[in-house]
Design an enzyme around this catalytic site. Structure first.
Site, PDB file in Angstrom:
ATOM      1  N   SER A  48      36.841  31.110  23.897  1.00 23.20           N
ATOM      2  CA  SER A  48      37.419  32.453  24.079  1.00 23.20           C
ATOM      3  C   SER A  48      38.871  32.507  23.615  1.00 23.20           C
ATOM      4  CB  SER A  48      37.318  32.880  25.544  1.00 23.20           C
ATOM      5  OG  SER A  48      38.063  32.002  26.377  1.00 23.20           O
ATOM      6  N   HIS A  49      39.540  31.351  23.476  1.00 24.51           N
ATOM      7  CA  HIS A  49      40.951  31.366  23.083  1.00 24.51           C
ATOM      8  C   HIS A  49      41.239  30.436  21.909  1.00 24.51           C
ATOM      9  CE1 HIS A  49      41.045  33.551  26.817  1.00 24.51           C
ATOM     10  NE2 HIS A  49      42.164  34.084  26.378  1.00 24.51           N
ATOM     11  N   ASP A 189      35.498  35.781  27.068  1.00 26.01           N
ATOM     12  CA  ASP A 189      34.110  35.334  27.219  1.00 26.01           C
ATOM     13  C   ASP A 189      33.162  36.524  27.227  1.00 26.01           C
ATOM     14  OD1 ASP A 189      33.591  32.635  27.205  1.00 26.01           O
ATOM     15  OD2 ASP A 189      34.457  32.338  29.196  1.00 26.01           O
TER      16      ASP A 189
HETATM   17  P1  NDP Z   1      37.075  28.357  33.194  1.00 25.14           P
HETATM   18  O1  NDP Z   1      36.385  29.028  34.323  1.00 25.14           O
HETATM   19  O2  NDP Z   1      36.270  27.927  32.023  1.00 25.14           O
HETATM   20  O3  NDP Z   1      37.831  27.076  33.731  1.00 25.14           O
HETATM   21  C1  NDP Z   1      38.804  27.186  34.717  1.00 25.14           C
HETATM   22  C2  NDP Z   1      39.358  25.844  35.102  1.00 25.14           C
HETATM   23  O4  NDP Z   1      38.435  25.180  35.962  1.00 25.14           O
HETATM   24  C3  NDP Z   1      39.578  24.907  33.930  1.00 25.14           C
HETATM   25  O5  NDP Z   1      40.725  24.151  34.155  1.00 25.14           O
HETATM   26  C4  NDP Z   1      38.299  24.068  33.935  1.00 25.14           C
HETATM   27  O6  NDP Z   1      38.434  22.814  33.310  1.00 25.14           O
HETATM   28  C5  NDP Z   1      38.059  23.915  35.409  1.00 25.14           C
HETATM   29  N1  NDP Z   1      36.657  23.660  35.728  1.00 25.14           N
HETATM   30  C6  NDP Z   1      35.564  24.291  35.250  1.00 25.14           C
HETATM   31  N2  NDP Z   1      34.450  23.755  35.785  1.00 25.14           N
HETATM   32  C7  NDP Z   1      34.851  22.764  36.607  1.00 25.14           C
HETATM   33  C8  NDP Z   1      34.183  21.839  37.449  1.00 25.14           C
HETATM   34  N3  NDP Z   1      32.860  21.814  37.536  1.00 25.14           N
HETATM   35  N4  NDP Z   1      34.911  20.961  38.166  1.00 25.14           N
HETATM   36  C9  NDP Z   1      36.263  20.961  38.084  1.00 25.14           C
HETATM   37  N5  NDP Z   1      36.963  21.813  37.297  1.00 25.14           N
HETATM   38  C10 NDP Z   1      36.271  22.703  36.583  1.00 25.14           C
HETATM   39  O7  NDP Z   1      38.302  29.241  32.690  1.00 25.14           O
HETATM   40  P2  NDP Z   1      38.410  30.821  32.523  1.00 25.14           P
HETATM   41  O8  NDP Z   1      37.204  31.298  31.807  1.00 25.14           O
HETATM   42  O9  NDP Z   1      38.736  31.436  33.826  1.00 25.14           O
HETATM   43  O10 NDP Z   1      39.676  30.925  31.555  1.00 25.14           O
HETATM   44  C11 NDP Z   1      39.594  30.401  30.241  1.00 25.14           C
HETATM   45  C12 NDP Z   1      40.926  30.504  29.553  1.00 25.14           C
HETATM   46  O11 NDP Z   1      41.243  31.856  29.333  1.00 25.14           O
HETATM   47  C13 NDP Z   1      42.105  29.919  30.325  1.00 25.14           C
HETATM   48  O12 NDP Z   1      42.659  28.914  29.503  1.00 25.14           O
HETATM   49  C14 NDP Z   1      43.074  31.070  30.507  1.00 25.14           C
HETATM   50  O13 NDP Z   1      44.438  30.761  30.349  1.00 25.14           O
HETATM   51  C15 NDP Z   1      42.633  32.013  29.400  1.00 25.14           C
HETATM   52  N6  NDP Z   1      42.990  33.382  29.753  1.00 25.14           N
HETATM   53  C16 NDP Z   1      44.068  33.956  29.172  1.00 25.14           C
HETATM   54  C17 NDP Z   1      44.434  35.246  29.512  1.00 25.14           C
HETATM   55  C18 NDP Z   1      45.647  35.880  28.956  1.00 25.14           C
HETATM   56  O14 NDP Z   1      45.932  37.008  29.313  1.00 25.14           O
HETATM   57  N7  NDP Z   1      46.425  35.251  28.137  1.00 25.14           N
HETATM   58  C19 NDP Z   1      43.647  36.020  30.455  1.00 25.14           C
HETATM   59  C20 NDP Z   1      42.560  35.300  31.034  1.00 25.14           C
HETATM   60  C21 NDP Z   1      42.229  34.029  30.675  1.00 25.14           C
HETATM   61  P3  NDP Z   1      37.659  22.563  31.904  1.00 25.14           P
HETATM   62  O15 NDP Z   1      38.350  23.449  30.898  1.00 25.14           O
HETATM   63  O16 NDP Z   1      37.817  21.107  31.642  1.00 25.14           O
HETATM   64  O17 NDP Z   1      36.207  22.961  32.118  1.00 25.14           O
HETATM   65  O1  PYC Z   2      40.366  36.436  27.841  1.00 25.30           O
HETATM   66  O2  PYC Z   2      40.954  37.693  29.526  1.00 25.30           O
HETATM   67  C1  PYC Z   2      41.158  37.211  28.413  1.00 25.30           C
HETATM   68  C2  PYC Z   2      42.415  37.540  27.712  1.00 25.30           C
HETATM   69  C3  PYC Z   2      43.233  38.578  27.931  1.00 25.30           C
HETATM   70  C4  PYC Z   2      44.275  38.471  27.036  1.00 25.30           C
HETATM   71  C5  PYC Z   2      44.047  37.385  26.293  1.00 25.30           C
HETATM   72  N1  PYC Z   2      42.913  36.813  26.729  1.00 25.30           N
END
Ligand code: NDP
Ligand code: PYC
Length: 338
Positions: A48-49, A189
């Protein structure tokens, strides 16, 4: 190239990203900061990023919202606070520009915060907290986004997907890192599910009428759910306050209004905090790090994994073999060079 995927080296991802951004008017400085983080995302299989973000960045460039040449300015406002004005450019050059001051302040005072203001922000936050941990410090980062997420108990968007990231430096190997959206899933996602017409779990979002939906396109028109019900909702509100109101920048609802319906990257602020264990612990530094290692061992000894372990494994694979990019996405990216 297989039927559905293209294999690229990490250098090819980086070069393609820079080329696409510069072709679409981005300055060399911004293109370098953004290409670095997009490559890190693809390398760690953060679909997703990773390279997908080029589509969103170029859309934002083409609709004229972002200033592709803006040079961030750094202001030392207090012993423990530095602000970076990104002047309506992307956040990543602002982060790179302000980081040395943040680190210096944290090492001097034990704790310091950096507010990045007026920035278009699309990126995962773990590259930033990892950069802080690489310097031996604890890192915390958070930001709003656009109001896509309903509070627990409601069905109307208020919060952004508001990511929260944390990194703890470890004496050997990778730091302890987590980074997650405070929504049930990142918006990216949801968008990727919509691109490939894949159904989503009903707990991710409601449609515009407030009913749970498994259709990602209906979810994009409705409201996403927070993770963990009222707990994620409270964390998301905290991020609006700390990385919005406290730093004099936009909340997710205000960022959405600023967008005016063009669908650009969210524009708001970001809060980054660094803490120096050496200053906190003094002579007890080693004991503090050892106690952290004991806690990590209690997790892994029972077969549970640490957050980010999947990413670190993906990183090793990508560094050895390169990365797979869906062929349809690769073609869409190449069209950005027309
Ligand atoms: P995930 O739900 O994929 O993962 C969240 C965290 O939990 C990660 O550190 C992941 O590690 C960990 N994790 C996942 N499964 C397990 C497990 N079974 N046991 C232990 N740890 C676990 O992330 P999101 O989908 O919530 O977010 C993805 C990305 O999107 C992030 O990097 C976030 O910064 C980015 N984002 C950016 C935004 C923005 O505005 N700039 C907005 C929203 C999100 P691992 O990666 O190793 O699985
Ligand atoms: O995946 O939620 C997201 C997001 C918002 C801005 C950048 N990524």
């Amino acid at each position: 190239m297989s039927d559905n995927h293209v294999m690229l080296t990490l250098d090819e991802v980086y070069d393609l990203s820079r080329k696409v951004l510069i072709h679409n008017g981005m300055s060399s400085e911004h293109a370098t900061s953004i290409a670095k983080v997009i490559t890190q995302g693809q390398r760690d299989e953060c679909q997703s990023h990773g390279i997908y973000r080029l589509l969103v960045c170029v859309n934002t460039l083409r609709n004229g919202k972002v200033d592709p040449q803006a040079l961030p300015t750094v202001k030392d406002v207090a012993p423990g606070i530095v602000t970076v004005d990104s002047r309506f450019g992307y956040s990543l050059l602002g982060f790179d520009t302000g980081l040395p001051t943040l680190i210096h302040k944290a090492k001097t005072n034990g704790i310091a915060a950096m507010a990045i203001n007026n920035c278009f922000h699309f990126s995962a936050l773990w590259p930033e907290v990892e950069a802080i941990a690489e310097r031996g410090l604890v890192g915390i980062a958070m930001s709003p986004s656009h109001s896509w997420v309903a509070p627990a108990g409601g069905n109307k968007p208020v919060f952004g997907t508001n990511p929260l990231a944390f990194a703890w430096p470890r004496p050997y190997g990778n730091p302890f890192v987590f980074d997650f959206a405070t929504s049930a899933v990142a918006r990216g996602d949801l968008e990727l599910h919509a691109r490939t017409n894949q159904p989503i779990p009903p707990e991710w979002a409601v449609d515009a009428s407030g009913s749970p939906t498994t259709d990602p396109k209906e979810a994009l028109k409705g409201a996403m759910r927070t993770f963990g019900g009222y707990k994620g909702s409270a964390l998301s509100a905290m991020i609006e306050l700390l990385a919005g109101s406290l730093i004099g920048d936009l909340t997710s609802a205000q960022s959405q209004a600023f967008d005016g319906g063009v669908g650009a990257t969210p524009c708001h602020g970001e809060l980054v905090i660094a803490l120096d264990p050496k200053v906190f612990l003094g002579d007890a530094y080693q004991r503090g790090l050892d106690s952290a290692e004991q806690m990590f061992n209690l997790i892994t000894e029972q077969g549970a994994r640490l957050p980010s372990q999947r990413r670190f494994d993906a990183r090793a694979r990508s560094q050895a073999n390169g990365v797979q990019v869906p062929a349809a996405l690769f073609e869409d990216i190449l069209r950005l060079l027309d």
